[in-house]
Write a protein that holds these residues in place. Sequence first.
Motif, PDB file in Angstrom:
ATOM      1  N   VAL A  53     -11.485   5.483  -1.781  1.00 19.82           N
ATOM      2  CA  VAL A  53     -12.166   4.255  -2.219  1.00 19.82           C
ATOM      3  C   VAL A  53     -11.677   3.808  -3.588  1.00 19.82           C
ATOM      4  N   GLU A  54     -11.668   4.710  -4.552  1.00 21.93           N
ATOM      5  CA  GLU A  54     -11.291   4.329  -5.919  1.00 21.93           C
ATOM      6  C   GLU A  54      -9.858   3.809  -5.988  1.00 21.93           C
ATOM      7  N   LEU A  55      -8.933   4.489  -5.299  1.00 21.23           N
ATOM      8  CA  LEU A  55      -7.538   4.052  -5.306  1.00 21.23           C
ATOM      9  C   LEU A  55      -7.405   2.650  -4.726  1.00 21.23           C
ATOM     10  N   LEU A  56      -8.068   2.386  -3.603  1.00 22.02           N
ATOM     11  CA  LEU A  56      -7.992   1.072  -2.981  1.00 22.02           C
ATOM     12  C   LEU A  56      -8.623  -0.001  -3.863  1.00 22.02           C
ATOM     13  N   ALA A  57      -9.752   0.320  -4.464  1.00 17.94           N
ATOM     14  CA  ALA A  57     -10.408  -0.656  -5.333  1.00 17.94           C
ATOM     15  C   ALA A  57      -9.527  -0.983  -6.535  1.00 17.94           C
ATOM     16  N   MET A  98       0.837  -1.200   0.000  1.00 17.59           N
ATOM     17  CA  MET A  98       0.000   0.000   0.000  1.00 17.59           C
ATOM     18  C   MET A  98       0.873   1.252   0.000  1.00 17.59           C
ATOM     19  N   PRO A  99       0.459   2.289  -0.729  1.00 18.21           N
ATOM     20  CA  PRO A  99       1.190   3.559  -0.670  1.00 18.21           C
ATOM     21  C   PRO A  99       0.891   4.293   0.624  1.00 18.21           C
ATOM     22  N   PRO A 100       1.807   5.126   1.093  1.00 17.73           N
ATOM     23  CA  PRO A 100       1.589   5.850   2.348  1.00 17.73           C
ATOM     24  C   PRO A 100       0.336   6.710   2.340  1.00 17.73           C
ATOM     25  N   ALA A 101      -0.068   7.202   1.171  1.00 20.63           N
ATOM     26  CA  ALA A 101      -1.209   8.122   1.104  1.00 20.63           C
ATOM     27  C   ALA A 101      -2.519   7.444   1.473  1.00 20.63           C
ATOM     28  N   THR A 102      -2.625   6.118   1.326  1.00 19.88           N
ATOM     29  CA  THR A 102      -3.888   5.452   1.588  1.00 19.88           C
ATOM     30  C   THR A 102      -4.085   5.173   3.066  1.00 19.88           C
ATOM     31  N   THR A 103      -3.081   4.641   3.714  1.00 22.47           N
ATOM     32  CA  THR A 103      -3.167   4.331   5.141  1.00 22.47           C
ATOM     33  C   THR A 103      -1.735   4.171   5.631  1.00 22.47           C
ATOM     34  N   THR A 104      -1.421   3.106   6.337  1.00 27.71           N
ATOM     35  CA  THR A 104      -0.067   2.925   6.847  1.00 27.71           C
ATOM     36  C   THR A 104       0.739   2.079   5.875  1.00 27.71           C
ATOM     37  N   GLY A 105       0.977   2.587   4.664  1.00 25.65           N
ATOM     38  CA  GLY A 105       1.627   1.818   3.619  1.00 25.65           C
ATOM     39  C   GLY A 105       3.135   1.990   3.575  1.00 25.65           C
TER      40      GLY A 105
END
Length: 356
Positions: free
Chosen positions: A339-343, A260-267
């Motif tokens: 949402v869109e990035l994660l999906a 995961m990238p840092p921008a989404t959560t703890t990536g």
Amino acid sequence: MSERQQQFSGTGDIRQGQEIDIARLSAWMADNVADFAGPLSVAQFKGGQSNPTYKLMTPRQNYVLRRKPPGILLPSAHAVDREYRVITALHGQGFPAPRTFGLCMDDGVIGTAFYIMDCVEGRVIWDATFPTATVETRGAYFDAMNKTIADLHMIDIEKAGLSDFGKPGNYFARQIGRWSRQYLEDPDAGRVPSMDRLVEWLPANIPPGDETSVVHGDYRCDNMIFHPTEPRVLAVLDWELSTLGHPLADFSYHLMMYRMPPATTTGLIGADLPALGIPTEAEYVAAYCRRTGRDGIADLDFYVAYNMFRLAGIIHGIRGRVIRGTAASAHAKKSAEGVELLADLAWSQAQKCGAR
């Protein structure tokens, strides 16, 4: 201090619409919490996007209160009674879950159901790079997280009194169905093309085999309290999504930090792991496998795709609550934008498994 650490650490003023009648709460605690003695003061933790969480302060002891949010809620969501049950049971087995003091299902006390647990003093780390740790100690923090989730999955369900805490078997099918329904039944939050594709692809491609353990459901570094100075987990928090389920679903959710990238959560994507002293994904998987007696984890890409889909579904639900005005966190609106990035990330994992 990282942006997430600054945004979510500590307490602040109680948010509008989530106020607590301190007099009524004090009276309830006097009748239901052993050794409670006021006066009582209350502040709200900045974190807690799903169930609003408060710090209760008295001259003798501090507590934490978690409650259902006010407003219209989706069925089965915000089950604070389930949180209370699993925390109480696991604490009794020596697992690092906070001690509990009482559960109130009477909406008449503060407006919604709530429970009270111990206020464990320590540190919450909101960034998976552990920016305040040293190169020499970061590996120990990761090992502590790894050991704790392995210990959770090795808990004897019968001995803990949790044999009826969820339905055994077919965990992936049931969970995919659940999150698909919640996604499809929340029109306020809108439709997402990658989510639509995953709703069709995931149930048709579930790997064979099944296992059952207690699963946390949202196991990541910012749902733990670490010792004030040592790389030790003192408490695991936020058990709203816990149930009986497949341990590899739970572990691969935690493992998503590597993808995961840092921008989404703890990536951790983009982080120089060797320079930071953080184990690689392969090393982290191997440590978990050693602790749980596994030779390895087949179908890891599917498990990660499922978990990214599930997380996107959770955030899709947050978006719906933002639109309806019932979101519990001041930062929920920003989270809902992901949402869109994660999906899309979830679909990219599915494509590694052959999805087209």
